[in-house]
Design a protein around this motif. Sequence first.
Motif, mmCIF file in Angstrom:
data_model
loop_
_atom_site.group_PDB
_atom_site.id
_atom_site.type_symbol
_atom_site.label_atom_id
_atom_site.label_comp_id
_atom_site.label_asym_id
_atom_site.label_seq_id
_atom_site.Cartn_x
_atom_site.Cartn_y
_atom_site.Cartn_z
ATOM 1 N N ASN A 112 0.855 -1.195 0.000
ATOM 2 C CA ASN A 112 0.000 0.000 0.000
ATOM 3 C C ASN A 112 0.892 1.246 0.000
ATOM 4 N N THR A 120 1.255 3.514 2.208
ATOM 5 C CA THR A 120 1.906 3.824 3.480
ATOM 6 C C THR A 120 3.194 3.011 3.600
ATOM 7 N N LEU A 171 6.058 4.497 1.599
ATOM 8 C CA LEU A 171 6.779 5.574 2.288
ATOM 9 C C LEU A 171 7.709 4.999 3.363
ATOM 10 N N SER A 219 -0.142 9.143 6.714
ATOM 11 C CA SER A 219 0.935 8.255 6.235
ATOM 12 C C SER A 219 2.237 9.022 6.031
ATOM 13 N N THR A 220 2.135 10.247 5.526
ATOM 14 C CA THR A 220 3.323 11.031 5.200
ATOM 15 C C THR A 220 4.194 11.257 6.425
ATOM 16 N N VAL A 267 4.234 16.667 -0.794
ATOM 17 C CA VAL A 267 3.018 15.908 -1.140
ATOM 18 C C VAL A 267 2.280 16.694 -2.211
ATOM 19 N N ASP A 276 5.564 12.281 -2.267
ATOM 20 C CA ASP A 276 4.358 11.498 -1.959
ATOM 21 C C ASP A 276 3.352 11.776 -3.078
ATOM 22 N N ALA A 278 0.634 9.917 -3.806
ATOM 23 C CA ALA A 278 -0.568 9.100 -3.592
ATOM 24 C C ALA A 278 -1.807 9.702 -4.252
ATOM 25 N N GLN A 279 -1.806 11.039 -4.424
ATOM 26 C CA GLN A 279 -2.989 11.705 -4.993
ATOM 27 C C GLN A 279 -2.695 12.305 -6.363
ATOM 28 N N TYR A 300 -4.837 2.695 -3.514
ATOM 29 C CA TYR A 300 -6.062 2.555 -2.722
ATOM 30 C C TYR A 300 -7.241 2.758 -3.684
ATOM 31 N N LYS A 319 -8.188 6.212 -5.169
ATOM 32 C CA LYS A 319 -7.167 7.080 -5.772
ATOM 33 C C LYS A 319 -7.368 7.139 -7.291
ATOM 34 N N ALA A 337 -2.886 -1.530 -2.433
ATOM 35 C CA ALA A 337 -1.692 -1.716 -3.276
ATOM 36 C C ALA A 337 -0.899 -0.413 -3.291
ATOM 37 N N TYR A 383 -8.455 17.788 4.824
ATOM 38 C CA TYR A 383 -8.765 16.923 5.945
ATOM 39 C C TYR A 383 -9.302 17.780 7.067
#
Length: 368
Positions: A58, A60, A63, A87-88, A129, A155, A157-158, A181, A184, A192, A309
Motif C-alpha cells: 500500500n 503507506t 513511504l 501516512s506522510t 506531497v 508522496d 498518492a494523490q 487505494y 485514488k 496496493a 482533511y
Amino acid sequence: MIKSVDLLLQHNLIRDELNEAINRVIDNSSFIRGVEVDHFENEFSNLLGVNECISCGNGTDSLYIIMKSLNVGPMDEVIVPAMSWISTSETVTQAGAKVVFCDIDQTGTISIAELLKKITPRTVGIIPVHLYGQPCDMDAIMEIANQRNLWVVEDCAQSHLAKYKGKYVGTFGRASSFSFYPGKNLGAIGDAGAILTNDYVLADKMKKFARHGGLVKGNHEIEGINSRMDGLQAAVLNVKLNYILDWTRKRQYLANLYMSFLKDVKGLVLPLIINDREHVWHLFVIQHPERDEMRKYLKENDIETAINYPIALPFLPAYDRLGHVSSDFPIAFNFQDNVLSLPMFPELTVDQVEYISLKIREFCHLNY
Ligand SMILES: *Cc1c(COP(=O)(O)O)cnc(C)c1O
C-alpha cells in the motif's frame, strides 16, 4: 444521491475486462508476485519514464520502505507538509526520525518560504506531497534540497500523471511513493502501492527490505518486512493502466467546468490553477467560511461531499507531544476549517457538475 466518489460506475464500464483479468490470476495461481505484478512494474515505470518500480502492499508501506532504506536515524529531521494524510508523517516516525511540520500555501502544497525556515543542521530530507493532485513547486524544492544535500521523496498518492513543467511528478526526487487505494486516481480493488526511483542501489535495498530482507529465497541478509502487491491487484491495475490517461483528461475537463460554473461566486475560494503545473484533480477542493453549513445544504440536495482533511497533521492528538498551536501553521489551520471536496470522478456528468455548481451558487447567495 451524487456520491463524492463513485467506484461502481467505473468498474461497471470495464467489468468484463476485470473479470477476465481476475480469472487469469486464478488460472495461473499467480497470487503473490508472478506475471501480473512483473507486468505492472514494467508498465508503470515505463509510463512515467523511471528505471525502477518496486510494488508493495500500500502507499503507506511504500513511504515506510523508502524511509527505512534511506537509513534515517533518531537525530535526523524530515520536513513534511502540515496538510496531508497521516501516512506522510507517521512513516517518518516509524522509521526512527523526527517529523518537522511545515505550513502549506494556497495551493495546498508545501510553502517554499516556510520550508526555508524549517531547515536545520539536522534536516536530512523533505517529503513534498502533491496534495489533491496539484504538483508542488518542484524547481524550488529541488534547488533547496540540492544546495543543502538533502534528499527529496515525493508522496504521489494523490497525483498519478500530474505534471510539473511538462515532467511527471514522481520523477524529481530520490524516490517517489504511490498509493493504489481504490479511491485514488489509479485504484486497485483492495490495497496496493509502489515506489519509483532511478537509483539502482536504493532500489535494491528497498526490494530487499520489502521482501523479508532477501531477494534469494531462504537467504535473508537483513531483517525486513513483508509488503507486496498481490497478483489480483496487479491484474486489475494492468487493465486500468489502459484507461488512466483518458480518465485523467476527464477529471481535468470536469474541473474546468466547475471552475467556469463557480467563478465570481462571492465568498467562495476556488482551487488555484498555476501555469506549468498540470493538476490531475484527485480532489476538487473549494474553500468557504460557512463550509459546514454548505456541506449540509448540499447533502439536503442529494450531493455528497468530503473534507480532506478536517484536522491538519500537527493538530491531531497523535502529535500532541509536539505542542503545536494553530498560529504555527495558519494556512493549514485555515484549510481544515474551510475546505470542502466536491464530487470528482471521471464518470461524473456535465449535468451533475452543473447541478452541484447551481446548488453552491444558491447557497452562497442565500448566505451573502
Ligand atoms: C492515500 C494516501 C497515502 C497512503 O496510501 P495507502 O495506500 O492508503 O496506504 C499516503 N499519502 C497520501 C497523501 C495519501 O493520500
